[in-house]
Write an enzyme that holds these catalytic residues in place. Structure first.
Site, PDB file in Angstrom:
ATOM      1  N   HIS A   2       0.658  -1.193  -0.083  1.00 51.98           N
ATOM      2  CA  HIS A   2      -0.078   0.019  -0.012  1.00 51.98           C
ATOM      3  C   HIS A   2       0.801   1.205  -0.035  1.00 51.98           C
ATOM      4  CE1 HIS A   2      -3.654  -2.256   0.505  1.00 51.98           C
ATOM      5  NE2 HIS A   2      -3.368  -2.690   1.666  1.00 51.98           N
ATOM      6  N   ASP A  62      -2.439 -10.362  -2.662  1.00 53.11           N
ATOM      7  CA  ASP A  62      -3.058 -10.017  -1.289  1.00 53.11           C
ATOM      8  C   ASP A  62      -4.423  -9.738  -1.462  1.00 53.11           C
ATOM      9  OD1 ASP A  62      -1.948  -8.672   1.588  1.00 53.11           O
ATOM     10  OD2 ASP A  62      -3.877  -7.534   0.585  1.00 53.11           O
ATOM     11  N   HIS A  88      -6.278  -7.281  -0.844  1.00 50.57           N
ATOM     12  CA  HIS A  88      -6.345  -5.619  -1.014  1.00 50.57           C
ATOM     13  C   HIS A  88      -5.777  -5.353  -2.370  1.00 50.57           C
ATOM     14  CE1 HIS A  88      -6.795  -6.182   3.439  1.00 50.57           C
ATOM     15  NE2 HIS A  88      -7.844  -5.340   3.411  1.00 50.57           N
ATOM     16  N   ASP A  98      -4.677 -12.903   3.493  1.00 49.51           N
ATOM     17  CA  ASP A  98      -5.980 -12.388   4.090  1.00 49.51           C
ATOM     18  C   ASP A  98      -7.059 -12.528   3.147  1.00 49.51           C
ATOM     19  OD1 ASP A  98      -4.596 -10.632   2.022  1.00 49.51           O
ATOM     20  OD2 ASP A  98      -4.663  -8.756   3.392  1.00 49.51           O
TER      21      ASP A  98
HETATM   22  N1  Q9C Z   1      -8.038   0.765  10.524  1.00 46.20           N
HETATM   23  C1  Q9C Z   1      -2.464  -5.160   3.874  1.00 46.20           C
HETATM   24  O1  Q9C Z   1      -3.112  -6.153   3.909  1.00 46.20           O
HETATM   25  N2  Q9C Z   1      -7.898  -1.617   7.079  1.00 46.20           N
HETATM   26  N3  Q9C Z   1      -3.090  -4.148   4.351  1.00 46.20           N
HETATM   27  C2  Q9C Z   1      -8.617  -0.300   7.514  1.00 46.20           C
HETATM   28  C3  Q9C Z   1      -8.266   0.990   9.266  1.00 46.20           C
HETATM   29  C4  Q9C Z   1      -6.766  -1.518   6.136  1.00 46.20           C
HETATM   30  C5  Q9C Z   1      -4.368  -4.006   4.917  1.00 46.20           C
HETATM   31  C6  Q9C Z   1      -9.101  -0.171   8.454  1.00 46.20           C
HETATM   32  C7  Q9C Z   1      -6.143  -2.615   5.798  1.00 46.20           C
HETATM   33  C8  Q9C Z   1      -4.982  -2.592   5.135  1.00 46.20           C
HETATM   34  C9  Q9C Z   1      -1.114  -5.229   3.754  1.00 46.20           C
HETATM   35 ZN    ZN Z   2      -4.177  -7.059   2.458  1.00 48.10          ZN
END
Ligand code: Q9C
Ligand code: ZN
Length: 344
Positions: A160, A196, A198, A285
């Site tokens: 990200h 991943d 996301h 994930d």
């Molecule tokens: N607290 C990876 O899997 N979630 N990142 C948003 C905010 C963010 C995931 C909730 C998810 C990021 C590397």
């Molecule tokens: Zn992720």
């Protein structure tokens, strides 16, 4: 398959992220890397080695110097301002606001360089993220030296993080740093395949105009999932990089049947590109019980995923990204790696 691991990942140990309107314990926690380390060891996939130190130069090939400077000083700026808890941002630019003024205070800088409130900067963040980048670079060097596979057990994750921003538990983009380093060592074409859950918005941004780096991502449709504002199928690259970006967004609830089809389509595009090396941004994930995700992959699906990627018949460098069903994370990851090793 050799695994690269640094215990310095433990220096990133955030207290809390903002989720559902409250500060909750960070999902991205040190136990993630420890459980993967233990599973790789138990599965006897190969030796587990410490990273080499590549210095800051390979990081600066991907990230803006002002951004890297900020990350290296953020915690001291924070404590000099009298703060003791994790450093989190409080606001962001809205459309029409300016990007050409870099704030002078730590709160302004956190707002300038971040894009969410889930990615705390702590006392040990810089140490952990530079170690994680070195883990990725050491894995890249192993593949560059002629081995068919390597596993960089990176933590914190990276996909990200973009050229000039952090977020999504990511600070430095380990996979992008590895991919760029491989190019700088003489690889003509590099593919980053991001599996991943996301979308890898940082990696996409970094290589958006690059014809020499193909970015392919299979992920949860951003219309209903983080990071929301990138990762759609109509994003194909720009300028010289037009046609070297491929997004395959899938709906919530996707199981192996839907996933396998997207993976196969991805692999056919990668075969046509004919990369010298494939860097895999691997997140577990996509697992059915992941606490923040909505895909339905099962343990043995990771073996199938690894096997399909191995059949690309290219050098494969796996870089760890997300995965938050921590009790299952070690076995899921080791199963994916076994699927590669059995077919490489
Ligand atoms: N607290 C990876 O899997 N979630 N990142 C948003 C905010 C963010 C995931 C909730 C998810 C990021 C590397
Ligand atoms: Zn992720």
């Amino acid at each position: 398959m050799r695994t690269i691991f640094s215990s310095d990942h433990r220096y990133q140990d955030g207290k809390a992220e903002l989720v559902h309107g409250t500060l909750e314990p960070c999902y991205e926690m040190p136990r993630r890397a420890e459980i993967i380390h233990d599973a790789v060891k138990a599965a006897a996939l190969g030796p587990i080695e410490a990273p080499r130190d590549f210095g800051i130069e390979p990081v600066l090939r991907v990230h803006a110097s002002g951004f890297v400077e900020f990350l290296s000083h953020a915690w001291s700026l924070w404590t000099e301002a009298g703060r003791e808890y994790d450093a989190l941002p409080l606001n962001w630019r809205a459309p029409g606001m300016r990007m050409d003024r870099v704030p002078s205070t730590v709160d302004g800088l956190l707002s300038y360089y971040s894009f969410d409130a889930g990615t705390p900067i702590t006392a040990g963040t810089w140490r952990a993220i530079t170690a994680s980048a070195n883990v990725a670079l050491t894995g890249a060097a192993i593949v560059n030296a002629g081995e068919r596979t390597a596993f960089s057990l990176c933590r914190p994750p990276g996909h990200h993080a973009g050229s000039n921003f952090y977020g999504g538990y990511c600070f430095l983009n380990n996979a992008a740093i590895a991919a760029q380093w491989l190019r700088d060592q003489g690889a003509k074409r590099v593919c980053v395949l991001d599996v991943d859950y996301h979308h890898g918005n940082g990696t996409q941004e970094i290589f958006w105009t690059r014809p020499d780096v193909l970015f392919v991502s299979i992920h949860s449709d951003p219309i209903a999932e983080y990071p929301y504002f990138l990762g759609y199928a109509d994003e194909t690259g720009a300028g010289a990089g037009e046609g070297t970006n491929l997004n395959l967004p899938l709906p919530h609830g996707t199981d192996w049947m839907g996933y396998a089809e997207a993976l196969d389509a991805s692999c056919r595009v990668i075969e046509k590109f004919s990369p010298d090396v494939v860097v895999v941004s691997f997140g577990a994930d996509t697992f059915e019980t992941d606490p923040i995700s909505q895909f339905k992959l099962k343990r043995e699906d990771y073996r199938r995923m690894g096997a399909r990627i191995a059949r690309l018949n290219r050098p494969i460098h796996v870089v760890m990204e997300g995965g938050y069903a921590v009790d299952d994370l070690g076995l899921n990851t080791a199963t994916f790696l076994a699927g590669i090793a059995e077919n490489a």
